[in-house]
Scaffold this motif. Structure first.
Motif, mmCIF file in Angstrom:
data_model
loop_
_atom_site.group_PDB
_atom_site.id
_atom_site.type_symbol
_atom_site.label_atom_id
_atom_site.label_comp_id
_atom_site.label_asym_id
_atom_site.label_seq_id
_atom_site.Cartn_x
_atom_site.Cartn_y
_atom_site.Cartn_z
ATOM 1 N N UNK A 1 34.008 43.364 40.632
ATOM 2 C CA UNK A 1 35.075 42.441 40.905
ATOM 3 C C UNK A 1 36.807 42.864 40.399
ATOM 4 N N UNK A 2 37.282 43.331 39.550
ATOM 5 C CA UNK A 2 38.877 43.905 39.571
ATOM 6 C C UNK A 2 38.865 44.731 40.648
ATOM 7 N N UNK A 3 37.618 45.334 41.894
ATOM 8 C CA UNK A 3 38.723 45.561 42.686
ATOM 9 C C UNK A 3 39.584 45.105 43.520
ATOM 10 N N UNK A 4 39.057 43.497 44.071
ATOM 11 C CA UNK A 4 39.290 42.803 44.878
ATOM 12 C C UNK A 4 40.413 42.155 44.715
ATOM 13 N N UNK A 5 41.400 42.383 43.572
ATOM 14 C CA UNK A 5 42.569 42.054 43.350
ATOM 15 C C UNK A 5 43.488 43.489 42.404
ATOM 16 N N UNK A 6 42.987 43.904 41.482
ATOM 17 C CA UNK A 6 43.562 44.528 40.930
ATOM 18 C C UNK A 6 43.546 46.057 41.284
ATOM 19 N N UNK A 7 42.241 46.762 42.608
ATOM 20 C CA UNK A 7 42.164 47.645 43.190
ATOM 21 C C UNK A 7 42.397 47.405 44.224
ATOM 22 N N UNK A 8 42.722 46.207 44.897
ATOM 23 C CA UNK A 8 44.136 46.169 46.389
ATOM 24 C C UNK A 8 44.868 46.280 46.159
ATOM 25 N N UNK B 1 33.102 37.117 38.429
ATOM 26 C CA UNK B 1 34.729 37.176 38.639
ATOM 27 C C UNK B 1 35.251 37.251 37.658
ATOM 28 N N UNK B 2 36.565 38.145 37.856
ATOM 29 C CA UNK B 2 37.991 38.611 37.498
ATOM 30 C C UNK B 2 38.343 37.875 36.606
ATOM 31 N N UNK B 3 39.035 38.147 36.350
ATOM 32 C CA UNK B 3 40.673 36.882 35.634
ATOM 33 C C UNK B 3 41.515 38.048 35.501
ATOM 34 N N UNK B 4 42.254 36.787 36.142
ATOM 35 C CA UNK B 4 43.791 37.939 36.665
ATOM 36 C C UNK B 4 45.033 37.149 36.137
ATOM 37 N N UNK B 5 46.085 37.845 35.487
ATOM 38 C CA UNK B 5 47.168 36.945 35.057
ATOM 39 C C UNK B 5 47.719 35.489 35.734
ATOM 40 N N UNK B 6 47.203 35.623 37.615
ATOM 41 C CA UNK B 6 47.891 34.687 38.347
ATOM 42 C C UNK B 6 46.617 33.635 38.298
ATOM 43 N N UNK B 7 45.503 33.904 37.233
ATOM 44 C CA UNK B 7 44.827 32.625 37.014
ATOM 45 C C UNK B 7 45.256 32.170 36.511
ATOM 46 N N UNK B 8 45.687 32.677 35.156
ATOM 47 C CA UNK B 8 46.494 31.838 34.453
ATOM 48 C C UNK B 8 47.650 31.065 34.406
ATOM 49 N N UNK B 9 48.195 31.462 35.157
ATOM 50 C CA UNK B 9 50.065 31.705 36.114
ATOM 51 C C UNK B 9 49.634 29.837 36.434
ATOM 52 N N UNK B 10 48.688 30.122 37.228
ATOM 53 C CA UNK B 10 48.896 29.373 37.917
ATOM 54 C C UNK B 10 47.599 27.806 37.637
ATOM 55 N N UNK B 11 46.792 28.283 36.218
ATOM 56 C CA UNK B 11 46.324 26.695 35.715
ATOM 57 C C UNK B 11 47.360 26.310 35.022
ATOM 58 N N UNK B 12 47.930 26.741 34.468
ATOM 59 C CA UNK B 12 49.713 26.522 33.425
ATOM 60 C C UNK B 12 50.923 25.946 34.478
ATOM 61 N N UNK B 13 50.471 25.697 35.794
ATOM 62 C CA UNK B 13 51.283 25.860 36.717
ATOM 63 C C UNK B 13 53.217 26.767 35.738
ATOM 64 N N UNK B 14 52.905 28.220 35.817
ATOM 65 C CA UNK B 14 54.056 28.961 34.902
ATOM 66 C C UNK B 14 55.620 29.148 36.570
#
Length: 352
Positions: A157-164, A40-53
């Motif tokens: 894996x990162x193709x699924x967000x960063x790629x598309x 599973x790739x790690x996206x900036x959105x993951x961090x923003x959602x985890x921290x409720x940014x």
């Protein structure tokens, strides 16, 4: 409907670190597949959602929307997949599938709202969705993608967000042999934009504030690098680009890049959500029929097209593999742009 309990990594509060959790996955419906998550790739959105940014995070949050794994079960009406297939899940796991956007294979613009892979409302259970930092995921087959077997599954894996996210504007603005493209920012999205645009036959330039990025950009396939803080270099590319893909995820001055657009050129934002600051000067837009636009991921059909293209051209992300136990440290490093260019979690670590 019975649920399946699986191990995961997530957080129960914005200020809390990610830790081991047990979550519930729904029992398969007739159209569902179950995927054993390998990477599973790690996206900036993951961090923003985890921290409720961005606000609106529903806890517990289990992030992760760049998922690659093997199918372990299929529902009775599943026709596109079989047990053992290498499969992927991106940023969405459902949509209404009846509105005008969904009818055009633009599920990302579903008029009734697509269901995010995490922090979305599950149309089947009424609860909220959990992402790929987990052992397994259960997804409607329509939202499951086929990964070409010749690609390294971790680097795919990162193709699924960063790629598309970068492929969709390249296709929408019809980038082809001879197109002139610029990319703003060399991170997870920017490095994919360079690779994909180059494979489409474009002449690709990177805009960067960091001269030390030049060597890497050229190795990734860029034809040129322009240091955006250098007025002479910026003037040298006036009226040069058909399309500029801006991947920068924070507030920055867009007016800087408008002069480098061709007549009819477009600057498309894929990284930043929010109000433009400073304000856009409309004079060069009107006098050159130039556009500033936005683009969000891509539909399922377009994502499969991108994966197939990457299989044909041997394109994957540049990754650093981590264990799930190192995710909190990876988030801190990601905030400092200390990764080349995408963290990917080896989900086997979740079992240890």
């Amino acid at each position: 409907m019975e649920n399946i309990e699986v191990k995961a990594y997530g957080t129960e509060a914005a200020e809390a670190p990610l830790k081991p959790l047990n979550i519930q996955r729904r029992e398969l419906t007739s159209k569902d597949v179950e995927i054993d998550i390998l990477f599973c790739g790690v996206c900036h959105s993951d961090l923003h959602t985890a921290r409720n940014d961005w606000g609106g995070s529903m806890y517990p949050v289990v992030p992760g929307h760049e998922i690659v794994g093997r199918i372990t079960k299929v529902g009775s009406d599943v026709s596109k997949f079989k047990v053992g297939d290498m499969a992927a899940v991106g940023c969405m796991v459902d949509s209404c599938q009846t509105c005008a956007s969904c009818a055009q294979d633009l599920e990302q613009y579903c008029e009734n709202g697509f269901t995010g892979t995490y922090n979305g409302m599950d149309r089947h259970t009424g609860g909220h969705t959990f992402g790929g930092y987990s052992e397994k995921v259960v997804v409607d087959e329509h939202f499951v993608l086929t990964v070409p077997e010749n690609l390294d599954p971790a680097a795919a894996a990162p193709l699924l967000c960063a790629g598309i996210t970068t492929w969709s504007p390249l296709r929408h603005w019809k980038v082809q042999e001879g197109s002139t493209i610029a990319v703003v920012g060399l991170g997870g999205l920017g490095h994919m934009a360079i690779k994909l645009a180059k494979a489409l036959g474009a002449h690709v330039t990177l805009f960067s504030r960091s001269p030390e990025k030049e060597k890497d950009a050229l190795e990734l396939g860029a034809d040129a690098v322009v240091i955006s803080t250098d007025p002479i270099q910026m003037t040298s590319v006036n009226r040069k680009f058909d399309l500029i893909i801006d991947t920068v995820p924070y507030v920055h001055d867009l007016n800087l890049y408008i002069p480098s657009l061709n007549i009819n050129g477009t600057l498309v934002l894929v990284g930043f959500l929010g109000n433009v600051d400073p304000l856009l000067n409309t004079v060069p837009l009107i006098l050159g029929r130039k556009s500033v636009a936005g683009s969000l991921i891509g539909g399922i059909a377009e994502t499969q097209e991108m994966l197939d293209f990457c299989g044909k051209h041997q394109i994957v992300s540049e990754i650093e593999m981590i264990k799930i136990q190192d995710i909190n440290e990876a988030y801190e490093r990601m905030l400092k742009s200390d990764v080349r260019y995408r963290f990917v979690i080896d989900m086997a670590s979740l079992k240890s």
